[in-house]
Structure formats: C-alpha cells, structure tokens
Design a protein around this motif. Structure first.
Motif, PDB file in Angstrom:
ATOM      1  N   MET A   1       0.855  -1.155   0.000  1.00  0.00           N
ATOM      2  CA  MET A   1       0.000   0.000   0.000  1.00  0.00           C
ATOM      3  C   MET A   1       0.908   1.227   0.000  1.00  0.00           C
ATOM      4  O   MET A   1       1.834   1.327   0.807  1.00  0.00           O
ATOM      5  CB  MET A   1      -0.909  -0.018   1.231  1.00  0.00           C
ATOM      6  CG  MET A   1      -1.793   1.200   1.350  1.00  0.00           C
ATOM      7  SD  MET A   1      -2.932   1.104   2.746  1.00  0.00           S
ATOM      8  CE  MET A   1      -4.277   0.258   1.973  1.00  0.00           C
ATOM      9  N   ARG A  38       3.416  -2.953   3.713  1.00  0.00           N
ATOM     10  CA  ARG A  38       3.071  -4.278   3.171  1.00  0.00           C
ATOM     11  C   ARG A  38       1.972  -4.810   4.067  1.00  0.00           C
ATOM     12  O   ARG A  38       2.155  -4.929   5.276  1.00  0.00           O
ATOM     13  CB  ARG A  38       4.280  -5.192   3.166  1.00  0.00           C
ATOM     14  CG  ARG A  38       4.018  -6.507   2.493  1.00  0.00           C
ATOM     15  CD  ARG A  38       5.304  -7.312   2.378  1.00  0.00           C
ATOM     16  NE  ARG A  38       5.047  -8.578   1.745  1.00  0.00           N
ATOM     17  CZ  ARG A  38       5.343  -8.860   0.482  1.00  0.00           C
ATOM     18  NH1 ARG A  38       5.930  -7.968  -0.269  1.00  0.00           N
ATOM     19  NH2 ARG A  38       5.068 -10.042  -0.012  1.00  0.00           N
ATOM     20  N   GLY A  40      -1.408  -7.704   4.521  1.00  0.00           N
ATOM     21  CA  GLY A  40      -1.804  -9.037   4.084  1.00  0.00           C
ATOM     22  C   GLY A  40      -3.126  -9.465   4.696  1.00  0.00           C
ATOM     23  O   GLY A  40      -3.504  -9.002   5.775  1.00  0.00           O
ATOM     24  N   THR A  43      -8.198 -13.075   2.165  1.00  0.00           N
ATOM     25  CA  THR A  43      -9.027 -12.860   0.979  1.00  0.00           C
ATOM     26  C   THR A  43      -8.941 -11.404   0.558  1.00  0.00           C
ATOM     27  O   THR A  43      -8.578 -10.537   1.358  1.00  0.00           O
ATOM     28  CB  THR A  43     -10.509 -13.197   1.253  1.00  0.00           C
ATOM     29  OG1 THR A  43     -11.017 -12.270   2.217  1.00  0.00           O
ATOM     30  CG2 THR A  43     -10.678 -14.626   1.767  1.00  0.00           C
ATOM     31  N   MET A  44      -9.314 -11.132  -0.683  1.00  0.00           N
ATOM     32  CA  MET A  44      -9.336  -9.748  -1.158  1.00  0.00           C
ATOM     33  C   MET A  44     -10.369  -8.930  -0.386  1.00  0.00           C
ATOM     34  O   MET A  44     -10.145  -7.755  -0.097  1.00  0.00           O
ATOM     35  CB  MET A  44      -9.635  -9.693  -2.659  1.00  0.00           C
ATOM     36  CG  MET A  44      -8.466 -10.114  -3.520  1.00  0.00           C
ATOM     37  SD  MET A  44      -6.992  -9.091  -3.274  1.00  0.00           S
ATOM     38  CE  MET A  44      -7.502  -7.591  -4.055  1.00  0.00           C
ATOM     39  N   LEU A  47      -8.871  -8.025   2.855  1.00  0.00           N
ATOM     40  CA  LEU A  47      -7.836  -7.023   2.615  1.00  0.00           C
ATOM     41  C   LEU A  47      -8.467  -5.645   2.466  1.00  0.00           C
ATOM     42  O   LEU A  47      -8.043  -4.681   3.101  1.00  0.00           O
ATOM     43  CB  LEU A  47      -7.042  -7.375   1.356  1.00  0.00           C
ATOM     44  CG  LEU A  47      -5.872  -6.452   1.049  1.00  0.00           C
ATOM     45  CD1 LEU A  47      -4.731  -6.719   2.009  1.00  0.00           C
ATOM     46  CD2 LEU A  47      -5.420  -6.650  -0.382  1.00  0.00           C
ATOM     47  N   HIS A  48      -9.495  -5.558   1.641  1.00  0.00           N
ATOM     48  CA  HIS A  48     -10.139  -4.277   1.358  1.00  0.00           C
ATOM     49  C   HIS A  48     -10.974  -3.773   2.523  1.00  0.00           C
ATOM     50  O   HIS A  48     -10.826  -2.640   2.968  1.00  0.00           O
ATOM     51  CB  HIS A  48     -11.012  -4.401   0.102  1.00  0.00           C
ATOM     52  CG  HIS A  48     -11.693  -3.134  -0.257  1.00  0.00           C
ATOM     53  ND1 HIS A  48     -12.961  -2.844   0.162  1.00  0.00           N
ATOM     54  CD2 HIS A  48     -11.283  -2.061  -0.979  1.00  0.00           C
ATOM     55  CE1 HIS A  48     -13.311  -1.644  -0.278  1.00  0.00           C
ATOM     56  NE2 HIS A  48     -12.310  -1.156  -0.985  1.00  0.00           N
ATOM     57  N   THR A  66      -3.784   1.063  -2.886  1.00  0.00           N
ATOM     58  CA  THR A  66      -3.539  -0.347  -2.617  1.00  0.00           C
ATOM     59  C   THR A  66      -3.148  -1.029  -3.918  1.00  0.00           C
ATOM     60  O   THR A  66      -3.846  -0.913  -4.922  1.00  0.00           O
ATOM     61  CB  THR A  66      -4.798  -1.016  -2.021  1.00  0.00           C
ATOM     62  OG1 THR A  66      -5.181  -0.282  -0.853  1.00  0.00           O
ATOM     63  CG2 THR A  66      -4.537  -2.450  -1.653  1.00  0.00           C
ATOM     64  N   CYS A  67      -2.020  -1.729  -3.890  1.00  0.00           N
ATOM     65  CA  CYS A  67      -1.481  -2.390  -5.081  1.00  0.00           C
ATOM     66  C   CYS A  67      -1.319  -3.872  -4.768  1.00  0.00           C
ATOM     67  O   CYS A  67      -0.264  -4.303  -4.305  1.00  0.00           O
ATOM     68  CB  CYS A  67      -0.129  -1.798  -5.457  1.00  0.00           C
ATOM     69  SG  CYS A  67      -0.133  -0.025  -5.709  1.00  0.00           S
ATOM     70  N   PRO A  68      -2.364  -4.681  -5.016  1.00  0.00           N
ATOM     71  CA  PRO A  68      -2.244  -6.117  -4.724  1.00  0.00           C
ATOM     72  C   PRO A  68      -1.122  -6.744  -5.549  1.00  0.00           C
ATOM     73  O   PRO A  68      -0.943  -6.415  -6.722  1.00  0.00           O
ATOM     74  CB  PRO A  68      -3.589  -6.690  -5.137  1.00  0.00           C
ATOM     75  CG  PRO A  68      -4.526  -5.524  -5.113  1.00  0.00           C
ATOM     76  CD  PRO A  68      -3.705  -4.336  -5.485  1.00  0.00           C
ATOM     77  N   ASP A  71       0.685 -12.647  -8.354  1.00  0.00           N
ATOM     78  CA  ASP A  71       1.578 -13.792  -8.298  1.00  0.00           C
ATOM     79  C   ASP A  71       1.756 -14.327  -9.696  1.00  0.00           C
ATOM     80  O   ASP A  71       0.825 -14.844 -10.305  1.00  0.00           O
ATOM     81  CB  ASP A  71       0.988 -14.847  -7.363  1.00  0.00           C
ATOM     82  CG  ASP A  71       1.927 -16.009  -7.145  1.00  0.00           C
ATOM     83  OD1 ASP A  71       1.528 -16.935  -6.442  1.00  0.00           O
ATOM     84  OD2 ASP A  71       3.053 -15.995  -7.664  1.00  0.00           O
TER      85      ASP A  71
END
Length: 75
Positions: A1, A38, A40, A43-44, A47-48, A66-68, A71
């Motif tokens: 973030m 950073r 974590g 789930t998204m 996170l949000h 926020t920059c997920p 992978d």
C-alpha cells in the motif's frame, strides 16, 4: 500500500501502522509517497474491508493506493 501523509507525519504514521493487525511492515520513504506498507489478508474482501479500511483511519493519512501483488507463478 502506498500512502501519502500530512507534511511531517510520515515517520509517526509508519510507526502507528506497524502495530495494526494485517500490517506486515511499514516504512517511511522519500518520493511521491511518504509511507510504503506491506499488508496481508486471507481474501481480497478481508484485505479491502478489514486491513485497508483500518489503515485509512490512521490520523495523518491523506491518500492511499492499494497495489495487490500479482503472483506470476505458473501452475
């Protein structure tokens, strides 16, 4: 973030963020953003709605991005 703060608040904000659940690290930096955190979650949505929402409530933060992490590992 990526986080922008009020002038002169980057170090204080980074220290406050470091103590929040879901914040893995928080460092104050130079450049267009003042703090890089950073974060974590499992789930998204968590996170949000959880971690990012808590971060945005810290006094002195004016803007977040926020920059997920994507992978790139192939299955």
């Amino acid at each position: 973030m990526l986080i922008q703060t009020e002038v002169g608040r980057a170090e204080v904000v980074a220290k406050q963020l470091a103590g929040l659940p879901g914040v893995l690290s928080a460092e104050y930096v130079t450049g267009p953003y003042d703090v890089v955190a950073r974060i974590g979650a499992n789930t998204m949505a968590e996170l949000h709605d959880g971690v990012a929402a808590q971060v945005q409530q810290v006094t002195g933060i004016t803007r977040t991005l926020t920059c997920p992490i994507a992978d790139g590992a192939a299955p």
